[in-house]
Motif scaffolding. Structure first.
Motif, PDB file in Angstrom:
ATOM      1  N   TYR A   8      13.628  -7.887   9.388  1.00  0.00           N
ATOM      2  CA  TYR A   8      14.481  -7.434  10.536  1.00  0.00           C
ATOM      3  C   TYR A   8      14.322  -8.448  11.637  1.00  0.00           C
ATOM      4  O   TYR A   8      13.386  -8.996  11.656  1.00  0.00           O
ATOM      5  CB  TYR A   8      14.314  -5.954  10.763  1.00  0.00           C
ATOM      6  CG  TYR A   8      15.175  -4.850  10.025  1.00  0.00           C
ATOM      7  CD1 TYR A   8      14.172  -4.670   8.657  1.00  0.00           C
ATOM      8  CD2 TYR A   8      16.054  -4.203  10.120  1.00  0.00           C
ATOM      9  CE1 TYR A   8      15.220  -3.775   8.014  1.00  0.00           C
ATOM     10  CE2 TYR A   8      16.655  -3.238   9.443  1.00  0.00           C
ATOM     11  CZ  TYR A   8      16.164  -3.098   8.099  1.00  0.00           C
ATOM     12  OH  TYR A   8      16.776  -2.104   7.378  1.00  0.00           O
ATOM     13  N   ASP A  21       7.770  -1.151   2.477  1.00  0.00           N
ATOM     14  CA  ASP A  21       8.461   0.125   2.794  1.00  0.00           C
ATOM     15  C   ASP A  21       9.729   0.099   3.816  1.00  0.00           C
ATOM     16  O   ASP A  21      10.104   0.904   4.285  1.00  0.00           O
ATOM     17  CB  ASP A  21       7.218   1.081   3.349  1.00  0.00           C
ATOM     18  CG  ASP A  21       6.421   0.384   4.645  1.00  0.00           C
ATOM     19  OD1 ASP A  21       6.992  -0.901   5.015  1.00  0.00           O
ATOM     20  OD2 ASP A  21       5.644   1.090   5.018  1.00  0.00           O
ATOM     21  N   TYR A  50       7.799  -6.136  -2.572  1.00  0.00           N
ATOM     22  CA  TYR A  50       8.313  -4.882  -2.638  1.00  0.00           C
ATOM     23  C   TYR A  50       7.449  -4.091  -1.326  1.00  0.00           C
ATOM     24  O   TYR A  50       6.310  -3.979  -1.519  1.00  0.00           O
ATOM     25  CB  TYR A  50       8.140  -3.962  -3.672  1.00  0.00           C
ATOM     26  CG  TYR A  50       9.275  -4.410  -4.708  1.00  0.00           C
ATOM     27  CD1 TYR A  50      10.245  -3.686  -4.675  1.00  0.00           C
ATOM     28  CD2 TYR A  50       9.286  -5.553  -5.559  1.00  0.00           C
ATOM     29  CE1 TYR A  50      11.467  -3.871  -5.740  1.00  0.00           C
ATOM     30  CE2 TYR A  50      10.080  -5.816  -6.427  1.00  0.00           C
ATOM     31  CZ  TYR A  50      11.268  -5.087  -6.496  1.00  0.00           C
ATOM     32  OH  TYR A  50      12.231  -5.283  -7.373  1.00  0.00           O
ATOM     33  N   THR A  64      13.744  -7.343  14.463  1.00  0.00           N
ATOM     34  CA  THR A  64      12.362  -6.848  15.047  1.00  0.00           C
ATOM     35  C   THR A  64      11.715  -5.731  14.295  1.00  0.00           C
ATOM     36  O   THR A  64      12.524  -5.298  13.246  1.00  0.00           O
ATOM     37  CB  THR A  64      12.247  -6.713  16.695  1.00  0.00           C
ATOM     38  OG1 THR A  64      10.930  -6.525  16.913  1.00  0.00           O
ATOM     39  CG2 THR A  64      13.088  -5.326  16.904  1.00  0.00           C
ATOM     40  N   GLY A  89       0.935  -1.206   0.014  1.00  0.00           N
ATOM     41  CA  GLY A  89       0.050  -0.032  -0.003  1.00  0.00           C
ATOM     42  C   GLY A  89       0.796   1.257  -0.074  1.00  0.00           C
ATOM     43  O   GLY A  89       0.455   2.141  -0.712  1.00  0.00           O
TER      44      GLY A  89
END
Ligand code: ADP
Ligand code: ASP
Ligand code: MG
Length: 426
Positions: free
Chosen positions: A179, A174, A172, A181, A10
């Motif tokens: 990671y 943002d 893909y 966290t 989004g």
């Protein structure tokens, strides 16, 4: 030549400027001689807006009509991306869920992909045409539009990748990978070069919303190669084919990466949190066979997922307290069902608490290493964070705490397991 599915979330699709940036990434991927299918989400915030319209129109909305409304966000972005690609000189067309079709089963608003007829899609891709597919939507057996639950475009992308036998499915988003966290909570979170399907499945199911849980399960089952990477990159960024993001890999592949020294073996791979659960306590339940079945039977029949369960030490007089969690969205329904069965269950009070959070640590390393849970309990105790409930699986330990302490707990645990970006491996 490779066959690639690219999925854009989004935030990546929020507005025509960002769609142009996405179109450029797609054009480049196709220009390398690859066959490309693109799966898109609605613009950020759009699905929430549509859900609210449904609630305003009718609080007891019919899920089939809800699907008609909320699926529209992806229809808009798929058309806009196809138009933008055409403006860049690419041959592109949209394929809506019912056109492919993406056949789904089960309930509206949480449909599951059953099968995708990929013949027409594959033929179009073979001619060099870029296929743009709205995520999140499918079609039911009786020809009605369905949606796959929030975050479902990830699952659409993996399902399309499996159906067209893609070499890779690039998700893909943002952030530039998975990671240790949520990097928005812990600045010292570390990007993982790879994470196993099993770990990603657990992380997603306990709140790491970077991938929808079902998408990971499907990728694992179908052997789809999935990469998570950022769409917010400059022209000089490393191409996706060089795997700049995080790859979801099998345990065997992970072992090879560890042997090559490209990954470190950790006891804990990641930490996730979930603020969407609510706690229910039933006091003075009869401490006898069948009592617990009386509680959970009606909830199961109503398809309410019960997560953590603790049956407290029995009180005097053959009574005990039972504590468990359900999704916050199902709390009112669960409460009503239990009140309805009060006489059968025989409880005294029903106490609820929505101000709770579940914090989970996940890692395949736990299978062969003891002490992960005790490190967690000690680190939380040292900061005065009270644990209300605990559950474990082979590769996960979860605790329930006060919601206000979520961020603190995640940070403290991230440090305790040596995951902070400037630390050496634990
Ligand atoms: P999209 O709209 O692209 O589908 P989402 O908002 O669903 O994106 O997922 C991306 C978000 O997931 C990130 O912005 C990040 O805040 C969150 N997130 C939670 N846990 C993690 C994690 N372990 N690694 C990366 N991102 C995470
Ligand atoms: N637009 C849907 C949602 O917001 C699906 C998705 O983005 O994956 O949940
Ligand atoms: Mg998402």
């Amino acid at each position: 030549m490779a066959r690639i599915v690219m999925k854009f979330g989004g935030t990546s699709m929020a507005g025509t400027e960002r769609i142009r940036r996405v179109a450029n990434l797609v054009r480049k991927q196709a220009a390398g001689g690859n066959q490309v299918a693109v799966v898109v989400s609605a613009m950020a915030g759009e699905t929430d807006r549509l859900v609210n319209f449904c609630r305003e129109a009718n609080p007891l909305y019919d899920p089939a009509e809800y699907d008609v409304v909320v699926a529209s966000g992806e229809q808009v972005t798929s058309g806009l991306l196809a138009l933008t690609l055409q403006s860049l000189g690419c041959d592109a067309r949209s394929w809506l869920g019912w056109q492919l079709p993406v056949r789904t089963v089960e309930a509206h608003a949480k449909a599951r992909v059953e099968a995708i007829d990929a013949e027409a899609l594959t033929s179009a891709m073979e001619t060099g045409q870029i296929a743009v597919i709205p995520g999140f939507q499918g079609v039911s057996e009786d020809g009605r539009i369905t949606t796959m639950g929030r975050g479902g475009s990830d699952t659409s992308a993996v399902a399309i990748a499996a159906a067209v036998n893609a070499d890779r499915c690039d998700i893909y988003t943002d952030v530039d990978g998975v990671y240790t966290t949520d990097p928005r909570i812990v600045a010292k979170a570390r990007k993982l070069k790879a994470v196993t399907y099993e770990e990603m499945l657990e992380l997603a199911s306990v709140g790491a919303k970077v991938l929808q849980t079902r998408s990971v399960g499907l990728a694992m089952k179908e052997g789809v190669r999935v990469q998570v990477l950022s769409s917010f990159v400059g022209d000089d960024a490393i191409p996706a084919d060089e795997l700049p993001g995080t790859m979801i890999v099998s345990e065997e592949e992970m072992n090879i990466l560890v042997e090559k020294g490209e990954m470190e073996r950790q006891h804990v791979t990641g930490i996730a949190h979930d603020k969407n659960e609510a706690k229910i306590i039933l006091t003075r339940v009869p401490d006898k066979p069948g009592a617990v079945a009386h509680i959970f039977d009606p909830l199961a029949k109503a398809a309410i997922n019960v997560d953590m369960i603790i049956q407290n030490v029995g009180r005097d007089k053959g009574e005990t307290d039972v504590t468990f969690t359900v999704p916050q969205a199902d709390l009112a329904r669960a409460q009503a069902l239990l009140e309805d069965k009060r006489d059968d269950i025989g409880f005294n009070r029903l106490i609820t608490d929505s101000k709770i959070a579940k914090i989970s640590v996940v890692g395949v390393g736990m299978k062969s290493h003891a002490g992960v849970a005790s490190t967690m309990f000690k680190a939380l105790a040292d900061r005065g964070i009270n644990i209300q409930a605990i559950t474990t699986s082979e590769i996960k330990v979860s605790v329930l705490i006060d919601e206000d302490e979520t961020e603190l707990a995640v940070r403290v645990l991230h440090t305790a397991y040596g995951l902070d970006a400037d630390d050496e491996a634990a």
